[in-house]
Design an enzyme around this catalytic site. Sequence first.
Site, PDB file in Angstrom:
ATOM      1  CG  ASP A 161       0.181   1.501  -7.324  1.00  0.00           C
ATOM      2  OD1 ASP A 161      -0.141   1.597  -6.133  1.00  0.00           O
ATOM      3  OD2 ASP A 161      -0.192   2.313  -8.180  1.00  0.00           O
ATOM      4  CG  ASP A 188      -3.268   1.433 -10.127  1.00  0.00           C
ATOM      5  OD1 ASP A 188      -4.484   1.587 -10.365  1.00  0.00           O
ATOM      6  OD2 ASP A 188      -2.421   2.329 -10.301  1.00  0.00           O
ATOM      7  CE1 TYR A 191      -0.357  -1.488 -11.718  1.00  0.00           C
ATOM      8  CE2 TYR A 191       0.034   0.308 -13.244  1.00  0.00           C
ATOM      9  CZ  TYR A 191      -0.067  -0.166 -11.951  1.00  0.00           C
ATOM     10  OH  TYR A 191       0.127   0.700 -10.908  1.00  0.00           O
ATOM     11  CG  HIS A 310      -5.018   4.236  -6.520  1.00  0.00           C
ATOM     12  ND1 HIS A 310      -4.172   3.164  -6.326  1.00  0.00           N
ATOM     13  CD2 HIS A 310      -4.663   4.792  -7.707  1.00  0.00           C
ATOM     14  CE1 HIS A 310      -3.345   3.078  -7.360  1.00  0.00           C
ATOM     15  NE2 HIS A 310      -3.608   4.056  -8.202  1.00  0.00           N
ATOM     16  CG  HIS A 320       0.600   9.889 -10.401  1.00  0.00           C
ATOM     17  ND1 HIS A 320      -0.045   9.972 -11.600  1.00  0.00           N
ATOM     18  CD2 HIS A 320       1.146   8.644 -10.358  1.00  0.00           C
ATOM     19  CE1 HIS A 320       0.094   8.834 -12.259  1.00  0.00           C
ATOM     20  NE2 HIS A 320       0.815   8.019 -11.539  1.00  0.00           N
ATOM     21  CB  VAL A 348       3.322   8.130  -6.062  1.00  0.00           C
ATOM     22  CG1 VAL A 348       4.769   8.529  -6.287  1.00  0.00           C
ATOM     23  CG2 VAL A 348       2.384   9.296  -6.326  1.00  0.00           C
ATOM     24  CG  HIS A 349       4.319   3.358  -9.795  1.00  0.00           C
ATOM     25  ND1 HIS A 349       4.202   3.314 -11.162  1.00  0.00           N
ATOM     26  CD2 HIS A 349       3.072   3.177  -9.307  1.00  0.00           C
ATOM     27  CE1 HIS A 349       2.935   3.118 -11.480  1.00  0.00           C
ATOM     28  NE2 HIS A 349       2.239   3.032 -10.374  1.00  0.00           N
TER      29      HIS A 349
HETATM   30 FE   LIG Z   1      -2.504   4.418 -10.007  1.00  0.00          FE
END
Ligand SMILES: [Fe+2]
Length: 456
Positions: A161, A188, A191, A310, A320, A348-349
């Site tokens: 991500d 990811d 973006y 992912h 999420h 999940v960030h």
């Molecule tokens: Fe994602």
Amino acid sequence: MAARRLLGLLALAVLLAAADAGVTSAYRRKLEATADMPLDADVFRAPPGYNAPQQVHITLGDQTGTAMTVSWVTPDEPGNGTVAYGLSPETMVLSAKATLTRYDYYNYTSGFIHHCTLTKLKHGVKYYYAMGFGHTVRTFSFTTPPKPGPDVPFKFGLIGDLGQTFDSNSTVSHYEANGGDAVLFVGDLSYADNYPLHDNNRWDTWARFVERSVAYQPWLWTAGNHELDYDPEIGETTLFKPFTHRYPTPYRAAGSTEPFWYSVKIASAHIIVLSSYSSYGKYTPQWLWLSQELGRVDRKTTPWLIVLLHSPWYNSNNYHYMEGETMRVQFERWLVDAKVDIVLAGHVHSYERSRRFSNIEYDIVNGKATPVHNLDAPVYINIGDGGNIEGIADNFTKPMPAYSAFREASFGHATLEIKNRTHAYYEWHRNHDGAKVTADSVWLTNRYWMPTDDSN
Ligand SMILES: [Fe+2]
């Protein structure tokens, strides 16, 4: 006296409980906006010279790295599609021809995208390579992975991500400082789809930004939701269009029929990449391929079995939440039966590491649905903390579930250093520390060769 003994026992019980509980890190990152780097940022600069090759990146061209696929973009004209390579910059006497592709995305037309697979490479050898002949030549180098074998050490970088913010840049810099030989990227990438009309110029800037690492060592790609680029309102309904044009994977060598699920064998690791955004129900191509692939794993040659996907199966963040659940239900039993060592995910960030837990007893009759400690189960690592424009996922569920060992809402990256068939050293680094500071670490033992309880 009895009261004091009782108090002592109580204190001991509290201590034991604390030792067993997972850690929700108390570290609080400084709150700030996560902004994309501007288009004129130095890391996005195009290389000088007419039609100079840009966005150079490499990935494995076969299952073990005796082939390497080199990709790049020329902006002005197709130019020469030849890659010259050899053992020194002066002796690049071998050559291979690239294929050329372009794509349109609404009002955007890509540059000239070249993919060239260099074959018949030797394991563990440094090669130099160059392209752009006729106009502007650029030269790079990489070292092929060592030949697969049970005790061959290897150091992976783990990134997910990523995006292209100032934090993303910090993540890559921290990874470069810690060093690794290849990156397992859990999806990811750019973006670009966060911009109006999915401004594909942001796919170009992203590829120029990460060139400083991925032109010199292979990154292995996993498809994330930001690779879908599905936007029917502007007539863009071909899934993964920019991603598939830009980022090849060695799926054919892995007996797969789509680039989104495949496997490679690097040093002592067998790595399986799955797609959370392709069908995986029973009888689907991905389901069928995985059922066969697990039978092809040879733990005597590649003891470490690692799965990339992912959307995480085990994650205790409210962002999420449960999105990975249907895939978990479909495949978790297979992975536990196969004694997979590690499952890496992103999406999940934030950062989270699990203990060895499984939840495979449930059926519609017995109703059992509680994750339980299971030494056959993988450790789940969520490394979706690369630092993209969507910001941090700082809303963890409370209380912390028993399966979670450590979780923290900070950006960063991790490394996995496989030492031999029994031991691997894993560490996570947060961007707010110096690159060498370790914020979480654990010695992992191999599920096939040494299935000890390593996750507490
Ligand atoms: Fe994602």
